[in-house]
Enzyme design. Sequence first.
Site, PDB file in Angstrom:
ATOM      1  N   ILE A  27       0.824  -1.202   0.000  1.00  0.00           N
ATOM      2  CA  ILE A  27       0.000   0.000   0.000  1.00  0.00           C
ATOM      3  C   ILE A  27       0.864   1.260   0.000  1.00  0.00           C
ATOM      4  O   ILE A  27       0.525   2.266  -0.630  1.00  0.00           O
ATOM      5  CB  ILE A  27      -0.979  -0.003   1.184  1.00  0.00           C
ATOM      6  CG1 ILE A  27      -2.023   1.097   1.026  1.00  0.00           C
ATOM      7  CG2 ILE A  27      -0.242   0.168   2.520  1.00  0.00           C
ATOM      8  CD1 ILE A  27      -2.979   0.883  -0.119  1.00  0.00           C
ATOM      9  N   SER A  49      11.511   0.697   7.627  1.00  0.00           N
ATOM     10  CA  SER A  49      10.985  -0.616   7.247  1.00  0.00           C
ATOM     11  C   SER A  49      12.058  -1.670   7.476  1.00  0.00           C
ATOM     12  O   SER A  49      13.254  -1.376   7.365  1.00  0.00           O
ATOM     13  CB  SER A  49      10.571  -0.619   5.773  1.00  0.00           C
ATOM     14  OG  SER A  49      10.157  -1.910   5.357  1.00  0.00           O
ATOM     15  N   ARG A  50      11.632  -2.879   7.791  1.00  0.00           N
ATOM     16  CA  ARG A  50      12.578  -3.975   7.948  1.00  0.00           C
ATOM     17  C   ARG A  50      13.049  -4.508   6.607  1.00  0.00           C
ATOM     18  O   ARG A  50      14.070  -5.179   6.521  1.00  0.00           O
ATOM     19  CB  ARG A  50      11.938  -5.114   8.750  1.00  0.00           C
ATOM     20  CG  ARG A  50      11.717  -4.788  10.216  1.00  0.00           C
ATOM     21  CD  ARG A  50      11.034  -5.919  10.942  1.00  0.00           C
ATOM     22  NE  ARG A  50       9.694  -6.178  10.416  1.00  0.00           N
ATOM     23  CZ  ARG A  50       8.867  -7.112  10.883  1.00  0.00           C
ATOM     24  NH1 ARG A  50       9.258  -7.888  11.876  1.00  0.00           N
ATOM     25  NH2 ARG A  50       7.665  -7.270  10.363  1.00  0.00           N
ATOM     26  N   LYS A 103      -5.759   3.354   7.388  1.00  0.00           N
ATOM     27  CA  LYS A 103      -6.961   2.710   7.922  1.00  0.00           C
ATOM     28  C   LYS A 103      -6.707   1.211   8.124  1.00  0.00           C
ATOM     29  O   LYS A 103      -5.918   0.623   7.388  1.00  0.00           O
ATOM     30  CB  LYS A 103      -8.155   2.951   7.003  1.00  0.00           C
ATOM     31  CG  LYS A 103      -8.033   2.297   5.599  1.00  0.00           C
ATOM     32  CD  LYS A 103      -8.511   0.862   5.591  1.00  0.00           C
ATOM     33  CE  LYS A 103      -8.179   0.172   4.305  1.00  0.00           C
ATOM     34  NZ  LYS A 103      -8.471  -1.269   4.326  1.00  0.00           N
ATOM     35  N   ASP A 181     -11.041  -5.758   6.758  1.00  0.00           N
ATOM     36  CA  ASP A 181      -9.935  -4.923   6.286  1.00  0.00           C
ATOM     37  C   ASP A 181     -10.367  -4.155   5.034  1.00  0.00           C
ATOM     38  O   ASP A 181     -10.224  -2.926   4.981  1.00  0.00           O
ATOM     39  CB  ASP A 181      -8.687  -5.760   6.013  1.00  0.00           C
ATOM     40  CG  ASP A 181      -7.548  -4.923   5.468  1.00  0.00           C
ATOM     41  OD1 ASP A 181      -6.823  -4.304   6.261  1.00  0.00           O
ATOM     42  OD2 ASP A 181      -7.380  -4.877   4.226  1.00  0.00           O
TER      43      ASP A 181
END
Length: 317
Positions: A27, A49-50, A103, A181
């Site tokens: 996303i 971020s990993r 969201k 979701d």
Amino acid sequence: MKVRNRSTKGLGIRMTSKIALVGIGKIAVDQHVPAINASADWELAATVSRSGTVDGVSAFTDFDQMLTDRPDIPVISLCLPPVPRYDYAAKAIAAGRHVMLEKPPGATLAEVHALQTMADVAGVSLFATWHSRMADGVAPAKAWLADKTITRAHINWKEDVRRWHPGQHWVFEPGGMGVFDPGINALSIITEILPQPMHLQNATLQFPANRDTPIAAQMQWTGNVSGDFDWRQEGPQSWDISVETDAGNLTLHDGGARLVINGAEMAAGKDREYPALYDRMADLVNSASSDVDLAPMIHVADALTLGKRVNVAEFHF
């Protein structure tokens, strides 16, 4: 929408401001990065971020380190799954940063209320985003329905989880919300456009035998409002909301992008949902305000409280 205004403490911005994006998944890559890059309000100054990165942007794997090393970044946009989001948001607010939440805004209602209180005390902006409310047809649908008597409304929200969340097992884990979701996008639209509030009367939730969240749901609200949600639909996807009134019928197609009123096409669908969210975030920070509307999430919580659980076949990616 619930908007809280605070006295400005020199935190307002309007010139290009630096923003950090946390959670570089699908996303973020598909929507957030292009929206930020196309905006005159924002400069993507860092990512956390990993695994994911964005070309040409300073990359961190540790959020605490980013907050320490980059005090010049006043705004954090969180694109993480719901469960870990609270801890990140709380740290950002404690560090005096404005926070934008993908969201749903959190894993529970209580934690989002807590974040709102923290933001108010810290004097920073908090934005619980609902991208589907920014679809082209939503605002004109709300305006048309404002003085109408609603006789019936129905949500038909069916898509293929394998296409949109390939291999993402977290969506079926506690806090992942399952079919809600995507379904919460529909709830964000219908709670925006209907002139009267609604509350859940009954629901049936279908849980795969090997999963912790529902894969389908059927819901009935007051006001003769119903909903059918399913995450197993192959082929064409269905994101439609129909409303019958004393003055005719209204239908939102394609997740709110297309609006048809009494057979006439009213909005053709420009994809500006995420750019509009970042426009709104700039306005909130500039005006020292917050926007935290939990109505869509309340309906999900009500479904999980009131809904009848039905076990269905196992689901595997």
